[in-house]
Design an enzyme around this catalytic site. Sequence first.
Site, mmCIF file in Angstrom:
data_model
loop_
_atom_site.group_PDB
_atom_site.id
_atom_site.type_symbol
_atom_site.label_atom_id
_atom_site.label_comp_id
_atom_site.label_asym_id
_atom_site.label_seq_id
_atom_site.Cartn_x
_atom_site.Cartn_y
_atom_site.Cartn_z
ATOM 1 N N SER A 121 38.128 44.742 42.654
ATOM 2 C CA SER A 121 37.842 43.319 42.874
ATOM 3 C C SER A 121 36.936 43.197 44.087
ATOM 4 O O SER A 121 36.880 44.118 44.921
ATOM 5 C CB SER A 121 39.163 42.595 43.158
ATOM 6 O OG SER A 121 38.943 41.288 43.644
ATOM 7 N N TYR A 139 47.627 41.490 47.075
ATOM 8 C CA TYR A 139 46.477 41.739 46.185
ATOM 9 C C TYR A 139 45.347 42.431 46.950
ATOM 10 O O TYR A 139 44.806 43.449 46.513
ATOM 11 C CB TYR A 139 46.000 40.406 45.615
ATOM 12 C CG TYR A 139 44.957 40.512 44.521
ATOM 13 C CD1 TYR A 139 45.322 40.665 43.191
ATOM 14 C CD2 TYR A 139 43.599 40.417 44.827
ATOM 15 C CE1 TYR A 139 44.369 40.740 42.186
ATOM 16 C CE2 TYR A 139 42.636 40.487 43.829
ATOM 17 C CZ TYR A 139 43.031 40.648 42.508
ATOM 18 O OH TYR A 139 42.071 40.729 41.527
HETATM 19 P P1 NAD Z 1 44.806 38.515 32.914
HETATM 20 O O1 NAD Z 1 46.022 37.846 33.444
HETATM 21 O O2 NAD Z 1 43.944 37.793 31.930
HETATM 22 O O3 NAD Z 1 45.178 39.924 32.284
HETATM 23 C C1 NAD Z 1 46.057 40.807 32.953
HETATM 24 C C2 NAD Z 1 46.563 41.835 31.971
HETATM 25 O O4 NAD Z 1 47.501 42.701 32.655
HETATM 26 C C3 NAD Z 1 47.324 41.227 30.789
HETATM 27 O O5 NAD Z 1 47.055 41.976 29.624
HETATM 28 C C4 NAD Z 1 48.780 41.405 31.200
HETATM 29 O O6 NAD Z 1 49.699 41.446 30.106
HETATM 30 C C5 NAD Z 1 48.696 42.752 31.900
HETATM 31 N N1 NAD Z 1 49.842 43.027 32.757
HETATM 32 C C6 NAD Z 1 50.369 42.260 33.744
HETATM 33 N N2 NAD Z 1 51.463 42.859 34.257
HETATM 34 C C7 NAD Z 1 51.612 44.029 33.584
HETATM 35 C C8 NAD Z 1 52.542 45.080 33.651
HETATM 36 N N3 NAD Z 1 53.577 45.079 34.528
HETATM 37 N N4 NAD Z 1 52.408 46.119 32.801
HETATM 38 C C9 NAD Z 1 51.395 46.153 31.887
HETATM 39 N N5 NAD Z 1 50.468 45.175 31.786
HETATM 40 C C10 NAD Z 1 50.591 44.130 32.630
HETATM 41 O O7 NAD Z 1 43.960 38.933 34.216
HETATM 42 P P2 NAD Z 1 42.433 39.374 34.432
HETATM 43 O O8 NAD Z 1 41.795 38.350 35.282
HETATM 44 O O9 NAD Z 1 41.803 39.785 33.168
HETATM 45 O O10 NAD Z 1 42.664 40.654 35.382
HETATM 46 C C11 NAD Z 1 42.446 41.971 34.961
HETATM 47 C C12 NAD Z 1 42.105 42.820 36.182
HETATM 48 O O11 NAD Z 1 40.887 42.345 36.761
HETATM 49 C C13 NAD Z 1 43.160 42.766 37.283
HETATM 50 O O12 NAD Z 1 43.321 44.049 37.862
HETATM 51 C C14 NAD Z 1 42.544 41.817 38.271
HETATM 52 O O13 NAD Z 1 43.014 42.044 39.568
HETATM 53 C C15 NAD Z 1 41.080 42.174 38.129
HETATM 54 N N6 NAD Z 1 40.155 41.159 38.618
HETATM 55 C C16 NAD Z 1 40.161 39.904 38.084
HETATM 56 C C17 NAD Z 1 39.274 38.959 38.577
HETATM 57 C C18 NAD Z 1 39.221 37.585 38.032
HETATM 58 O O14 NAD Z 1 38.572 36.736 38.672
HETATM 59 N N7 NAD Z 1 39.825 37.288 36.920
HETATM 60 C C19 NAD Z 1 38.388 39.302 39.614
HETATM 61 C C20 NAD Z 1 38.432 40.587 40.119
HETATM 62 C C21 NAD Z 1 39.313 41.503 39.612
#
Ligand code: NAD
Length: 258
Positions: A140, A153
């Site tokens: 991130s 985080y």
């Molecule tokens: P999201 O909530 O849409 O998806 C998260 C996924 O992780 C889901 O499939 C959920 O079921 C799974 N998950 C959660 N807890 C879990 C567990 N204990 N075991 C197995 N699976 C689990 O979120 P997203 O925004 O797509 O985030 C995905 C990644 O991208 C994360 O690591 C997040 O930190 C990173 N990220 C997101 C953003 C953003 O702005 N959305 C920015 C930077 C980084």
Amino acid sequence: MARTVVVTGSTSGIGLGIARAFAADGANVVINGFGKPDEIEAARADLDSLGDGKVLYHGADMTKPDEIADLIALAEKSFGTVDVLVNNAGIQHVAKIEDFPTEKWDQLIAILLSSAFHTMRNTIPLMKKAGHGRIINVASAHALVASPFKSAYVAAKHGVLGLTKTAALELAEFGITVNAICPGYVLTPLVERQIPDTARERGISEEAVKTEVMLRLQATKEFVSIEEVAATALFLASDAARQITGTHISIDGGWTAQ
Ligand code: NAD
């Protein structure tokens, strides 16, 4: 032969987008994550129809090392190896440090940081045996800079970059690269869910959270798209990226240039 790709946390958001990109590229993909069984099966079947590879689902909880081992074992048993590992699962919790529940701290560190150690620990022997591999950690912008109220985080994501660099050095002579992707804000369910808490902590409206908090430092004033992150993962898994290791690619609309 089709590549085999494991993407953690791929029932939603960025992980689902990455799984979709690899499936469309013809890979076998093991998806993972939580959700309603019928919705997960619909997503799996949809991905399965995109390319020539097979798409399987494993419900490993990323806080449980034995379930993580079982996820990698399913990929090996079904497809023989793991060519690309994408550590993506994540959750967020927004609160002041003094109000941050201890169990939430432990859960975020487990899902965002320790799970990547456990998946790697189980996958590296397979990649060494195959003589190649790609490990991609979805970190991130918060792996590079901080924001208030996101202590677990930010700490976990900074840790992911340290793990990325260490693994890259350990694996450099085995044909295995290890890199991180550092997205800025992407409008996924994870981001949508934190808007009310951020509004409360900062005493502003939910709309202001988007424009004044999330996009304030994103110089393009636009959210990053899931497809843009997925395309970067595909690039890092390509032959063209074989000398890229131990580093990160930012996709943050200029956020961390400041
Ligand atoms: P999201 O909530 O849409 O998806 C998260 C996924 O992780 C889901 O499939 C959920 O079921 C799974 N998950 C959660 N807890 C879990 C567990 N204990 N075991 C197995 N699976 C689990 O979120 P997203 O925004 O797509 O985030 C995905 C990644 O991208 C994360 O690591 C997040 O930190 C990173 N990220 C997101 C953003 C953003 O702005 N959305 C920015 C930077 C980084």
